[in-house]
Motif scaffolding. Structure first.
Motif, PDB file in Angstrom:
ATOM      1  N   ALA A  97       0.801  -1.259  -0.072  1.00 40.79           N
ATOM      2  CA  ALA A  97      -0.149   0.082  -0.059  1.00 40.79           C
ATOM      3  C   ALA A  97       0.899   1.400  -0.144  1.00 40.79           C
ATOM      4  O   ALA A  97       0.295   2.541   0.168  1.00 40.79           O
ATOM      5  N   GLY A  98       2.142   1.017  -0.134  1.00 44.03           N
ATOM      6  CA  GLY A  98       3.048   2.105   0.073  1.00 44.03           C
ATOM      7  C   GLY A  98       3.142   2.808   1.253  1.00 44.03           C
ATOM      8  O   GLY A  98       3.909   4.167   1.168  1.00 44.03           O
ATOM      9  N   TRP A  99       2.881   2.137   2.475  1.00 43.94           N
ATOM     10  CA  TRP A  99       3.258   2.567   3.695  1.00 43.94           C
ATOM     11  C   TRP A  99       4.497   1.791   4.165  1.00 43.94           C
ATOM     12  O   TRP A  99       4.313   0.644   4.292  1.00 43.94           O
ATOM     13  N   GLN A 100       5.333   2.705   4.704  1.00 48.86           N
ATOM     14  CA  GLN A 100       6.767   2.188   5.091  1.00 48.86           C
ATOM     15  C   GLN A 100       6.914   1.959   6.786  1.00 48.86           C
ATOM     16  O   GLN A 100       8.012   1.646   7.196  1.00 48.86           O
ATOM     17  N   GLU A 101       5.978   2.466   7.354  1.00 54.51           N
ATOM     18  CA  GLU A 101       5.952   2.863   8.797  1.00 54.51           C
ATOM     19  C   GLU A 101       5.414   1.926   9.722  1.00 54.51           C
ATOM     20  O   GLU A 101       4.847   2.261  10.934  1.00 54.51           O
ATOM     21  N   ALA A 102       4.998   0.556   9.097  1.00 56.56           N
ATOM     22  CA  ALA A 102       4.007  -0.191   9.959  1.00 56.56           C
ATOM     23  C   ALA A 102       4.729  -0.707  11.095  1.00 56.56           C
ATOM     24  O   ALA A 102       3.931  -1.096  12.154  1.00 56.56           O
ATOM     25  N   PHE A 103       5.954  -0.856  11.381  1.00 58.94           N
ATOM     26  CA  PHE A 103       6.688  -1.370  12.301  1.00 58.94           C
ATOM     27  C   PHE A 103       6.478  -0.510  13.648  1.00 58.94           C
ATOM     28  O   PHE A 103       6.828  -0.897  14.822  1.00 58.94           O
ATOM     29  N   VAL A 104       6.012   0.731  13.720  1.00 59.78           N
ATOM     30  CA  VAL A 104       5.746   1.514  14.999  1.00 59.78           C
ATOM     31  C   VAL A 104       4.447   1.112  15.638  1.00 59.78           C
ATOM     32  O   VAL A 104       4.681   0.756  16.722  1.00 59.78           O
ATOM     33  N   PRO A 105       3.176   0.947  14.853  1.00 58.34           N
ATOM     34  CA  PRO A 105       2.198   0.444  15.760  1.00 58.34           C
ATOM     35  C   PRO A 105       2.476  -1.166  16.160  1.00 58.34           C
ATOM     36  O   PRO A 105       2.030  -1.634  17.057  1.00 58.34           O
ATOM     37  N   LEU A 106       3.212  -1.675  15.329  1.00 60.68           N
ATOM     38  CA  LEU A 106       3.622  -3.049  15.635  1.00 60.68           C
ATOM     39  C   LEU A 106       4.477  -3.261  16.934  1.00 60.68           C
ATOM     40  O   LEU A 106       4.252  -4.160  17.705  1.00 60.68           O
ATOM     41  N   ALA A 107       5.132  -2.190  17.124  1.00 60.64           N
ATOM     42  CA  ALA A 107       6.126  -2.166  18.415  1.00 60.64           C
ATOM     43  C   ALA A 107       5.292  -1.912  19.617  1.00 60.64           C
ATOM     44  O   ALA A 107       5.369  -2.503  20.667  1.00 60.64           O
ATOM     45  N   VAL A 108       4.291  -1.067  19.288  1.00 61.72           N
ATOM     46  CA  VAL A 108       3.289  -0.608  20.383  1.00 61.72           C
ATOM     47  C   VAL A 108       2.293  -2.043  20.819  1.00 61.72           C
ATOM     48  O   VAL A 108       2.203  -2.433  22.123  1.00 61.72           O
ATOM     49  N   ALA A 109       2.188  -2.943  19.888  1.00 65.64           N
ATOM     50  CA  ALA A 109       1.248  -4.226  20.002  1.00 65.64           C
ATOM     51  C   ALA A 109       2.094  -5.089  20.872  1.00 65.64           C
ATOM     52  O   ALA A 109       1.812  -5.924  21.745  1.00 65.64           O
ATOM     53  N   LEU A 157      13.784  -0.905  16.957  1.00 65.06           N
ATOM     54  CA  LEU A 157      12.567  -0.266  17.893  1.00 65.06           C
ATOM     55  C   LEU A 157      11.650  -1.379  18.382  1.00 65.06           C
ATOM     56  O   LEU A 157      11.132  -1.369  19.390  1.00 65.06           O
ATOM     57  N   LEU A 158      11.578  -2.569  17.650  1.00 61.05           N
ATOM     58  CA  LEU A 158      10.741  -3.722  18.077  1.00 61.05           C
ATOM     59  C   LEU A 158      11.415  -4.331  19.324  1.00 61.05           C
ATOM     60  O   LEU A 158      10.639  -4.906  20.015  1.00 61.05           O
ATOM     61  N   ALA A 159      12.474  -4.617  19.059  1.00 60.09           N
ATOM     62  CA  ALA A 159      13.301  -5.376  20.452  1.00 60.09           C
ATOM     63  C   ALA A 159      13.429  -4.577  21.533  1.00 60.09           C
ATOM     64  O   ALA A 159      13.068  -4.996  22.768  1.00 60.09           O
ATOM     65  N   LEU A 160      13.604  -3.125  21.412  1.00 63.84           N
ATOM     66  CA  LEU A 160      13.324  -2.186  22.684  1.00 63.84           C
ATOM     67  C   LEU A 160      11.973  -2.342  23.258  1.00 63.84           C
ATOM     68  O   LEU A 160      11.794  -2.293  24.604  1.00 63.84           O
ATOM     69  N   ALA A 161      10.865  -2.349  22.592  1.00 65.12           N
ATOM     70  CA  ALA A 161       9.603  -2.158  22.903  1.00 65.12           C
ATOM     71  C   ALA A 161       9.329  -3.565  23.643  1.00 65.12           C
ATOM     72  O   ALA A 161       8.843  -3.587  24.643  1.00 65.12           O
ATOM     73  N   TRP A 162       9.841  -4.664  23.022  1.00 62.29           N
ATOM     74  CA  TRP A 162       9.596  -5.811  23.784  1.00 62.29           C
ATOM     75  C   TRP A 162      10.267  -6.120  24.845  1.00 62.29           C
ATOM     76  O   TRP A 162       9.791  -6.770  25.970  1.00 62.29           O
ATOM     77  N   THR A 163      11.645  -5.654  24.802  1.00 63.21           N
ATOM     78  CA  THR A 163      12.469  -5.875  26.319  1.00 63.21           C
ATOM     79  C   THR A 163      11.703  -5.099  27.401  1.00 63.21           C
ATOM     80  O   THR A 163      11.823  -5.431  28.463  1.00 63.21           O
ATOM     81  N   ILE A 164      11.209  -3.696  26.993  1.00 64.70           N
ATOM     82  CA  ILE A 164      10.771  -3.049  27.993  1.00 64.70           C
ATOM     83  C   ILE A 164       9.523  -3.735  28.706  1.00 64.70           C
ATOM     84  O   ILE A 164       9.325  -3.735  29.838  1.00 64.70           O
ATOM     85  N   GLY A 165       8.696  -3.996  27.758  1.00 60.24           N
ATOM     86  CA  GLY A 165       7.370  -5.028  28.235  1.00 60.24           C
ATOM     87  C   GLY A 165       7.769  -6.215  29.076  1.00 60.24           C
ATOM     88  O   GLY A 165       7.319  -6.286  30.088  1.00 60.24           O
ATOM     89  N   LEU A 166       8.778  -6.797  28.681  1.00 62.77           N
ATOM     90  CA  LEU A 166       9.134  -8.147  29.497  1.00 62.77           C
ATOM     91  C   LEU A 166       9.786  -7.797  30.640  1.00 62.77           C
ATOM     92  O   LEU A 166       9.523  -8.489  31.986  1.00 62.77           O
ATOM     93  N   ALA A 167      10.744  -6.746  30.794  1.00 62.72           N
ATOM     94  CA  ALA A 167      11.294  -6.123  32.083  1.00 62.72           C
ATOM     95  C   ALA A 167      10.137  -5.648  33.053  1.00 62.72           C
ATOM     96  O   ALA A 167      10.417  -6.203  34.008  1.00 62.72           O
ATOM     97  N   VAL A 168       9.187  -5.265  32.532  1.00 57.57           N
ATOM     98  CA  VAL A 168       8.264  -4.598  33.397  1.00 57.57           C
ATOM     99  C   VAL A 168       7.396  -5.664  33.979  1.00 57.57           C
ATOM    100  O   VAL A 168       7.042  -5.657  35.107  1.00 57.57           O
ATOM    101  N   ARG A 169       7.176  -6.891  33.080  1.00 53.97           N
ATOM    102  CA  ARG A 169       6.452  -7.775  33.687  1.00 53.97           C
ATOM    103  C   ARG A 169       7.301  -8.641  34.724  1.00 53.97           C
ATOM    104  O   ARG A 169       6.698  -8.964  35.731  1.00 53.97           O
ATOM    105  N   GLU A 170       8.550  -8.658  34.512  1.00 56.34           N
ATOM    106  CA  GLU A 170       9.224  -9.533  35.298  1.00 56.34           C
ATOM    107  C   GLU A 170       9.595  -8.623  36.823  1.00 56.34           C
ATOM    108  O   GLU A 170       9.429  -9.476  37.702  1.00 56.34           O
TER     109      GLU A 170
END
Length: 394
Positions: A97-109, A157-170
């Motif tokens: 679709a010509g959109w290149q920034e889909a990784f941003v909402p993916l990092a949020v999810a 960006l994805l790894a940072l969001a995932w790591t923060i979520g996991l760290a807070v959970r732990e």
């Protein structure tokens, strides 16, 4: 100085977090949709180019994909896995679709999945997100160099969001376990404290009552006046035990700082000695003159002497006992109860000496109990004096 209040005084409820996520989802949707529709083609600098060799995609086609990727993040805390799956589908469609920034909402999810789901689920979601992002970069970039650069940024960006979520959970799990352990330890300590108090009050009083009752039964026919005296002491001891039990119940209900000032140490110990039957144990008191201890220290000393005298009555037989209470260098108080009776090693399974040791150690002191080399038994303890107590001011 006035106490500083935190920026958010009250803990946010689930509804508040839902409102925050909804606002962020709408902001992301508008933020990515407006440039796709309003910014001229010549003024746009995309991260990924259109698919090589394909027809150019109209700008407004990206808006539904953007909405599909961003709006579901409003409920990411309630349904983290389904939301992440929907965003992954949108990320797959984004390059076409010509959109290149889909990784941003993916990092949020992905952050919500790592925060709220099990680690295996979080790892699976991370792997899927990295694979979809890498495929999108390979499809949309004109060269492998640009694809690698864009993919590295998205993966970071994805790894940072995932790591923060996991760290807070732990961290939350560790904090919950710490609170549970602390509550269990507090309950255990309180149970042991109550057990020590009840044992010290009941065991001493019942020991004296049993001893006096035996005397009264033995001399009832031949010396009725001695039997009457023994019964009088039994009555007084039972009343004293009842008063101590009521005081114990009051102590459990009141705050620690609501205790009355303790009487002089010599007076309390004389009351213990006066209750001992004549002819069984002869007690010599050696208490430092005008010694007045703080509430908790006085209670520990009182229980030490009380339980030790009870043990002398039960196990030493006719004996002589010496009780010494004195301060050492105005830093600690030393307590010694030594008898010359039958003595012997402490019996296994007894609660008296174990309770005394627990009480002294909790007060920060040292405790020892055992038979003497020349016969008899000794109980010794050293208790630190609190800073600013009356002993330091004399």
């Amino acid at each position: 100085m006035a106490e500083r209040r935190p920026l958010i005084a009250r803990r946010l409820r689930p509804g508040h977090w839902l409102a925050v996520d909804a606002f962020a989802a709408v902001a992301l949707t508008i933020g990515f949709s407006v440039p796709a529709v309003l910014v001229p083609e010549s003024a746009r600098v995309p991260l990924f180019m259109a698919v090589p060799g394909s027809a150019r995609v109209p700008l407004f086609v990206a808006v539904p994909v953007i909405a599909l990727a961003c709006l579901p993040t409003a409920v990411r805390r309630r349904w983290p896995v389904p939301v992440c799956a929907v965003v992954l589908v949108a990320a797959v469609c984004a390059p076409f679709a010509g959109w290149q920034e889909a990784f941003v909402p993916l990092a949020v999810a992905l952050h919500a999945v790592a925060l709220l789901q099990a680690r295996r689920t979080a790892v699976t979601a991370l792997a899927a997100a990295l694979a979809v992002t890498a495929a999108g970069a390979a499809i949309g970039a004109p060269s492998w160099t640009e694809a690698a650069s864009a993919c590295a940024f998205a993966w970071l960006l994805l790894a940072l969001a995932w790591t923060i979520g996991l760290a807070v959970r732990e961290q939350r799990a560790h904090a919950a376990q710490a609170v549970a352990r602390s509550a269990q330890a507090a309950a255990t300590a309180e149970r042991l404290r109550v057990a020590r108090e009840v044992h010290d009050v009941v065991a001493h009083s019942m020991g004296l009552i049993s001893m006096r009752a035996g005397i009264a039964n033995h001399v009832a026919a031949t010396h009725p006046e001695e039997a009457g005296e023994a019964l009088t002491i039994i009555e007084q001891t039972s009343r004293k035990a009842l008063t101590d039990l009521r005081g114990l119940l009051g102590l459990l209900r009141d705050a620690p700082g609501e205790r009355d000032d303790p009487p002089p140490m010599m007076d309390t110990l004389r009351e213990l000695v006066a209750a001992i039957p004549d002819g069984h144990v002869r007690v010599e008191l050696d208490v430092e003159p005008d010694l007045t201890l703080g509430g908790e220290t006085a209670l520990v000393v009182h229980r030490l002497v009380q339980e030790s005298l009870t043990n002398v009555l039960r196990h030493a037989g006719p004996a002589r006992c010496r009780v010494t209470v004195a301060t050492r260098a105005r830093r600690e108080v030393a307590v010694e109860i030594v008898d010359d009776g039958r003595g012997g090693a402490p019996r296994a399974g007894g609660h008296g000496l174990a309770g005394l040791k627990e009480r002294v150690i909790l007060h920060g002191g040292t405790f020892s109990a055992g038979p003497e080399p020349g016969g008899g038994f000794a109980v010794r303890a050293r208790l630190p004096l609190p800073t600013g107590s009356g002993e330091d001011e004399r």
